[in-house]
Design an enzyme around this catalytic site. Structure first.
Site, PDB file in Angstrom:
ATOM      1  N   CYS A 114       0.848  -1.278   0.178  1.00 24.85           N
ATOM      2  CA  CYS A 114      -0.066  -0.739  -0.097  1.00 24.85           C
ATOM      3  C   CYS A 114       1.143   1.279  -0.174  1.00 24.85           C
ATOM      4  O   CYS A 114       1.760   1.365  -0.763  1.00 24.85           O
ATOM      5  CB  CYS A 114      -1.219  -0.538   1.174  1.00 24.85           C
ATOM      6  SG  CYS A 114      -2.758   0.548   1.111  1.00 24.85           S
ATOM      7  N   HIS A 130      -3.645  -4.914  -0.844  1.00 24.17           N
ATOM      8  CA  HIS A 130      -3.704  -5.121   0.554  1.00 24.17           C
ATOM      9  C   HIS A 130      -3.510  -7.243   0.373  1.00 24.17           C
ATOM     10  O   HIS A 130      -4.033  -7.715   0.787  1.00 24.17           O
ATOM     11  CB  HIS A 130      -4.199  -4.983   2.194  1.00 24.17           C
ATOM     12  CG  HIS A 130      -4.068  -3.283   2.006  1.00 24.17           C
ATOM     13  ND1 HIS A 130      -3.044  -3.322   3.185  1.00 24.17           N
ATOM     14  CD2 HIS A 130      -4.783  -2.640   1.453  1.00 24.17           C
ATOM     15  CE1 HIS A 130      -3.005  -1.695   3.510  1.00 24.17           C
ATOM     16  NE2 HIS A 130      -4.410  -1.671   2.410  1.00 24.17           N
ATOM     17  N   GLU A 185      -2.305  -8.488   2.955  1.00 21.93           N
ATOM     18  CA  GLU A 185      -3.318 -10.167   4.233  1.00 21.93           C
ATOM     19  C   GLU A 185      -4.292  -9.497   4.503  1.00 21.93           C
ATOM     20  O   GLU A 185      -5.118 -10.579   5.156  1.00 21.93           O
ATOM     21  CB  GLU A 185      -1.881  -9.018   5.240  1.00 21.93           C
ATOM     22  CG  GLU A 185      -2.418  -7.810   5.710  1.00 21.93           C
ATOM     23  CD  GLU A 185      -2.388  -6.345   5.017  1.00 21.93           C
ATOM     24  OE1 GLU A 185      -2.585  -5.006   4.789  1.00 21.93           O
ATOM     25  OE2 GLU A 185      -1.312  -6.775   3.795  1.00 21.93           O
TER      26      GLU A 185
END
Length: 216
Positions: free
Chosen positions: A87, A197, A199
């Site tokens: 990001c 992202h 994750e």
């Protein structure tokens, strides 16, 4: 895992601007030995360094410099040690960011400007597909219709790095579209980065992190 079966050591760099706990959990899920720290030696000696980032470009750069993260990233890359940005942790790798008319210098690992997205709705928040090169290592094993989670109002709208030496491998650049195309990911030797992202991107993000760890 390494050839000996030991998990790879990954440091999530904690400089005050990133979802470090969610990154830690995602990396641990795919088998990494993860530590959250801003300690210089630990960050330098890890198999991989992950640099997250949320918020304003200028604030992230200020926090990174205060934690000597700019020095750590530069030193690791000069020695071919893997670094991954996520990001705003990707955005600060470019030469500059422009927010509200204010220009801030980035790490300048790549030329280019992070600027507001030209889209009917910002921020770009939610799931989107990515157009990755066929030989991408980062997106290996992932379908073209796999979706990744984005949250951002700024991006890099032009890729300007030219590699004139035929003996140097050109970076692999992936794109996504929200109003207009923007850089979604870059693979450039030891330096990889994603605007989205991983994750927060479910199984697709887990596969992507697994691919990165496999290169460490």
């Amino acid at each position: 895992m390494s050839a000996s079966g030991n998990p790879k050591k990954v440091v999530v760099f904690d400089y005050g601007f990133g979802n470090v706990r969610s990154a830690e959990r995602a990396l641990a899920r795919v088998g990494a030995d993860v530590e959250i720290t801003r300690d210089y030696e630990r960050a330098m000696n890890a198999d991989g360094l992950l640099v997250p980032g949320v918020g304003a470009f200028s604030a992230c750069m200020r926090g990174l410099k205060e934690a000597r993260g700019d020095w750590i990233v530069g030193r690791r890359l000069s020695g071919g040690r893997p670094v991954m940005g996520i990001c705003v942790g990707m955005q600060i790798l470019f030469a500059q960011g422009i927010e509200h008319g204010v220009e801030t210098e980035g790490l300048d690992e790549w030329p280019g400007t992070v600027e507001p997205l030209d889209a009917p709705v910002v921020p770009h928040m939610g799931w989107n597909t990515v157009d990755a090169p066929a030989d991408s290592e980062l997106f290996a094993g992932l379908d073209a219709d796999a979706r990744y989670y984005f949250v951002h109002s700024y991006g890099v709208r032009e890729w300007t790095l030219e590699v004139g030496n035929p003996n140097i491998r050109a970076p692999k650049v992936s794109w996504a579209t929200h109003g207009e195309p923007f850089v979604a990911a870059v693979e450039n030797g030891a330096l990889w980065a994603t605007q989205f992202h991983p994750e927060k991107s479910g199984d697709a993000g887990a596969q992507l992190l697994t691919n990165w760890i496999g290169t460490l």
